[in-house]
Motif scaffolding. Structure first.
Motif, PDB file in Angstrom:
ATOM      1  N   PRO A 125      -0.853   7.530  11.887  1.00 32.50           N
ATOM      2  CA  PRO A 125      -2.174   7.387  11.271  1.00 32.50           C
ATOM      3  C   PRO A 125      -2.044   7.454   9.746  1.00 32.50           C
ATOM      4  CG  PRO A 125      -2.218   9.007  13.041  1.00 32.50           C
ATOM      5  CD  PRO A 125      -0.778   8.694  12.789  1.00 32.50           C
ATOM      6  N   LEU A 126      -2.828   6.678   9.059  1.00 28.64           N
ATOM      7  CA  LEU A 126      -2.808   6.664   7.607  1.00 28.64           C
ATOM      8  C   LEU A 126      -3.252   8.013   7.055  1.00 28.64           C
ATOM      9  CD1 LEU A 126      -2.542   5.038   4.924  1.00 28.64           C
ATOM     10  CD2 LEU A 126      -4.990   4.497   5.184  1.00 28.64           C
ATOM     11  N   VAL A 127      -2.469   8.575   6.123  1.00 29.06           N
ATOM     12  CA  VAL A 127      -2.788   9.850   5.477  1.00 29.06           C
ATOM     13  C   VAL A 127      -3.380   9.561   4.100  1.00 29.06           C
ATOM     14  CG1 VAL A 127      -1.884  12.024   4.601  1.00 29.06           C
ATOM     15  CG2 VAL A 127      -0.957  11.043   6.710  1.00 29.06           C
ATOM     16  N   THR A 128      -4.643   9.928   3.910  1.00 28.04           N
ATOM     17  CA  THR A 128      -5.317   9.655   2.634  1.00 28.04           C
ATOM     18  C   THR A 128      -5.553  10.912   1.811  1.00 28.04           C
ATOM     19  OG1 THR A 128      -7.471   9.772   3.734  1.00 28.04           O
ATOM     20  CG2 THR A 128      -6.440   7.597   3.544  1.00 28.04           C
ATOM     21  N   ASN A 129      -5.437  12.075   2.428  1.00 27.77           N
ATOM     22  CA  ASN A 129      -5.577  13.332   1.683  1.00 27.77           C
ATOM     23  C   ASN A 129      -4.216  13.713   1.109  1.00 27.77           C
ATOM     24  OD1 ASN A 129      -8.349  13.662   2.307  1.00 27.77           O
ATOM     25  ND2 ASN A 129      -7.811  14.524   4.297  1.00 27.77           N
ATOM     26  N   VAL A 139       4.646  14.809   5.576  1.00 27.08           N
ATOM     27  CA  VAL A 139       4.062  13.490   5.835  1.00 27.08           C
ATOM     28  C   VAL A 139       5.189  12.469   5.778  1.00 27.08           C
ATOM     29  CG1 VAL A 139       1.754  14.020   4.966  1.00 27.08           C
ATOM     30  CG2 VAL A 139       3.499  13.209   3.379  1.00 27.08           C
ATOM     31  N   ASN A 140       4.967  11.310   6.379  1.00 28.47           N
ATOM     32  CA  ASN A 140       6.008  10.284   6.451  1.00 28.47           C
ATOM     33  C   ASN A 140       5.794   9.127   5.483  1.00 28.47           C
ATOM     34  OD1 ASN A 140       7.350  11.686   8.517  1.00 28.47           O
ATOM     35  ND2 ASN A 140       6.059  10.731  10.085  1.00 28.47           N
ATOM     36  N   SER A 241      -6.242   1.795   9.755  1.00 27.72           N
ATOM     37  CA  SER A 241      -6.004   3.250   9.774  1.00 27.72           C
ATOM     38  C   SER A 241      -4.633   3.609  10.318  1.00 27.72           C
ATOM     39  CB  SER A 241      -7.082   3.932  10.629  1.00 27.72           C
ATOM     40  OG  SER A 241      -7.035   3.447  11.965  1.00 27.72           O
ATOM     41  N   THR A 242      -3.790   2.593  10.574  1.00 31.28           N
ATOM     42  CA  THR A 242      -2.457   2.818  11.145  1.00 31.28           C
ATOM     43  C   THR A 242      -1.384   2.225  10.244  1.00 31.28           C
ATOM     44  OG1 THR A 242      -3.336   2.750  13.397  1.00 31.28           O
ATOM     45  CG2 THR A 242      -0.963   2.425  13.133  1.00 31.28           C
ATOM     46  N   VAL A 243      -0.329   3.001  10.019  1.00 31.91           N
ATOM     47  CA  VAL A 243       0.822   2.533   9.246  1.00 31.91           C
ATOM     48  C   VAL A 243       1.947   2.196  10.219  1.00 31.91           C
ATOM     49  CG1 VAL A 243       2.521   3.098   7.466  1.00 31.91           C
ATOM     50  CG2 VAL A 243       0.190   3.983   7.285  1.00 31.91           C
ATOM     51  N   THR A 244       2.280   0.923  10.337  1.00 34.74           N
ATOM     52  CA  THR A 244       3.402   0.463  11.150  1.00 34.74           C
ATOM     53  C   THR A 244       4.565   0.231  10.204  1.00 34.74           C
ATOM     54  OG1 THR A 244       1.904  -0.572  12.747  1.00 34.74           O
ATOM     55  CG2 THR A 244       4.214  -1.267  12.794  1.00 34.74           C
ATOM     56  N   TYR A 245       5.561   1.089  10.252  1.00 36.00           N
ATOM     57  CA  TYR A 245       6.557   1.155   9.180  1.00 36.00           C
ATOM     58  C   TYR A 245       7.397  -0.105   9.040  1.00 36.00           C
ATOM     59  CZ  TYR A 245       5.188   6.002   8.833  1.00 36.00           C
ATOM     60  OH  TYR A 245       4.444   7.153   8.656  1.00 36.00           O
ATOM     61  N   ALA A 246       7.656  -0.805  10.128  1.00 34.94           N
ATOM     62  CA  ALA A 246       8.459  -2.027  10.030  1.00 34.94           C
ATOM     63  C   ALA A 246       7.799  -3.059   9.120  1.00 34.94           C
ATOM     64  CB  ALA A 246       8.693  -2.621  11.417  1.00 34.94           C
ATOM     65  N   ASN A 247       6.457  -3.050   9.050  1.00 33.67           N
ATOM     66  CA  ASN A 247       5.749  -3.991   8.173  1.00 33.67           C
ATOM     67  C   ASN A 247       6.049  -3.757   6.703  1.00 33.67           C
ATOM     68  OD1 ASN A 247       4.509  -5.147  10.400  1.00 33.67           O
ATOM     69  ND2 ASN A 247       2.649  -3.916  10.207  1.00 33.67           N
ATOM     70  N   HIS A 248       6.472  -2.562   6.363  1.00 35.94           N
ATOM     71  CA  HIS A 248       6.644  -2.183   4.961  1.00 35.94           C
ATOM     72  C   HIS A 248       8.110  -2.158   4.541  1.00 35.94           C
ATOM     73  CE1 HIS A 248       2.380  -1.123   4.905  1.00 35.94           C
ATOM     74  NE2 HIS A 248       2.594  -0.639   6.117  1.00 35.94           N
ATOM     75  N   MET A 249       8.966  -2.823   5.339  1.00 31.19           N
ATOM     76  CA  MET A 249      10.386  -2.897   5.030  1.00 31.19           C
ATOM     77  C   MET A 249      10.727  -4.216   4.345  1.00 31.19           C
ATOM     78  SD  MET A 249      11.822  -0.072   5.996  1.00 31.19           S
ATOM     79  CE  MET A 249      10.297   0.702   5.421  1.00 31.19           C
TER      80      MET A 249
END
Length: 494
Positions: A125-129, A139-140, A241-249
């Motif tokens: 889940p996206l962390v905004t705080n 956090v990741n 609201s979801t971070v899929t990490y492979a998208n950000h590689m």
């Protein structure tokens, strides 16, 4: 004296007159590669047991791609030496031509031709705080403000020019003209999280080592331009609201990713067979380690010495081709010490920082490149090169705070020069070592347990001098077992 056990529990049929040669290379002396230990090519006969575990030769001959068998155990003198991968190079009615690869060599086989966007790195889940404690492993990923007015090109005139805009809280959009798509979000995955998930995807239990516990390394994130843009029915960018990490590689191979990370942070990877984790350590840990194995009475008297003509290092970082800001600011990317031909070349460089001339009320990194927004149709097929950014905690700007990204903090810099730069902080021990060392070749008599417990991290002593092993070659025969090990040694400072 040597046996290979398949995952099935069967032992490979090996002819009685077989002799097998083993070799290994120290990763410290092989920049830009992922070396490891291996068994040279050897032949085995065509028997039912070998057919059952390696495949039938007549079928293999119809396949051009090299076949591999993983999780094979190699026993020497009835002791487990290593677990690794058998490669079947060719097969015929007479038998099979094989090689055995262990530890980091097996990593190299597992990642061959695989890319970072194709790895299952999971999602969160996206962390905004965000606060000062928002570092790995709490956090990741992290949302850091980045000044990049070119992110959308001409497709989003409402964009305010800052990615992850933060003023004591993350700024969002509203259903108001000029405010529907003004803000955008791009999460930056933490490097340690990506490494841990990457090695888990390769069958290991994750990463270990003191390097992975360092607070500064826990602050290193991977820059990217993949936005979480998601438009509602009114055209308001409400973000996924979801971070899929492979998208950000970055669109690079796993091998290139690991090599670049290794060069950037002066680290090496070593499989810990006891825990099945990948132990990561800085090179300077190895050079400064005082432990050694005593072989004073068991090394050959005859040896060869290579003269030392080492004269420093040339370190280069490559400009990000998609970032237009690098066209006029590149001098800091070079660091020369001496006139040597030895070069370390990184395919990555950190972000530049904004100045008051940018018209900003906060000090944040800046880039000039188009982003990726599937919702708004911007460069959905492009990804930037691998780049890193440090989370420096919460900074103040007038009446508000914001999470600050930077290429340096009080302890480390992601640039090559300076007292806390990459060369002086990570490669100084290597440079000092290479300036005084001599390369010596000796044959060393090892017992099987000593050979099994051998590690490139540990020094050996002979003639009252400590050495690091640069490489070794060993031969094992059916009747005589382990022969003296031929070692290329590098004299140490300590």
């Amino acid at each position: 004296m040597i046996r290979f056990q398949f995952p099935s529990g069967d032992y490979m049929d090996i002819a009685k007159n077989t002799s097998i040669q083993l070799a290994g290379d120290n990763p410290i002396f092989h920049f830009g590669k992922i070396p490891g230990e291996r068994v040279y090519n050897f032949k085995v006969v065509n028997t039912p047991i070998n057919q059952r575990n390696l495949g039938f030769p007549e079928v293999l001959n119809l396949v051009t791609k090299v076949k591999t068998v993983e999780n094979v155990r190699c026993y020497i003198h009835k002791y487990l030496w290593k677990t690794g991968t058998i490669r079947i190079r060719s097969a015929s009615d007479d038998g099979y031509d094989l090689s055995f690869h262990v530890n980091t060599s097996s990593i190299a086989l597992k990642i061959k031709d695989k890319t970072m966007p194709g790895v299952d790195l999971g999602s969160d889940p996206l962390v905004t705080n965000i606060d000062d404690n928002s570092i790995y492993p709490a956090v990741n990923h992290i949302l850091l403000p980045i000044y990049n007015p070119l992110f959308y090109g001409n497709t989003n005139p409402e964009f305010g020019g800052i990615i992850n805009n933060y003023e004591s809280t993350l700024l969002g959009n509203s259903n108001t003209t000029g405010e529907r798509t003004k803000q955008t979000l791009v999460p930056f995955p933490y490097l340690l999280h990506v490494l841990d998930r990457l090695f888990k995807s390769l069958g290991f239990y994750g990463i270990s080592g003191t390097w992975t516990q360092g607070v500064d390394i826990r602050r290193v994130a991977i820059y990217n331009t993949y936005s979480l843009d998601e438009l509602d029915v009114n055209g308001v960018n409400t973000f996924s609201s979801t971070v899929t990490y492979a998208n950000h590689m970055p669109s690079i191979t796993i091998s290139k990713f690991l090599v670049e990370v290794g060069l950037q942070f002066g680290i090496q990877y070593e499989v810990d067979p006891a825990t099945n984790t990948v132990a990561i350590s800085e090179m300077k840990e190895v050079f400064e380690d005082q432990s050694y194995l005593d072989f004073n009475a068991r090394s050959s008297k005859r040896y060869g010495v290579e003269p030392n003509d080492y004269d420093g290092i040339r370190f280069r970082q490559a400009a990000a081709s998609a970032d237009q800001l690098f066209e006029n600011d590149r001098e800091w990317m070079r660091y020369d010490e001496g006139n040597t031909d030895e070069r370390i070349e990184l395919g990555t460089a950190p972000l530049l920082m904004s100045t008051t001339g940018d018209g900003l009320n906060k000090t944040i990194p800046k880039v000039a490149q188009e982003g990726i927004s599937q919702a708004l149709g911007v460069n959905s097929d492009k990804t930037p090169s691998l780049r890193f950014v440090l989370f420096n905690g919460m900074a103040s700007a007038g009446s508000f705070t914001y999470p600050q990204g930077h290429y340096e903090n009080m302890n480390i810099s992601l640039r090559p020069g300076g007292s806390k730069g990459i060369v002086n902080r990570l490669y100084r021990s290597y440079i000092d070592f290479k300036e005084i060392t001599e390369e010596v070749k000796r044959d060393i008599r090892m017992t099987p347990p000593e050979f099994f417990s051998f590690s490139f991290r540990r020094k050996i002593m002979t003639e009252q001098v400590k050495y690091l092993v640069k490489s070794y070659k060993a031969k094992i025969t059916k009747d005589r077992g382990l022969q003296p090990v031929s070692c290329t040694l590098m004299k140490t400072l300590y």
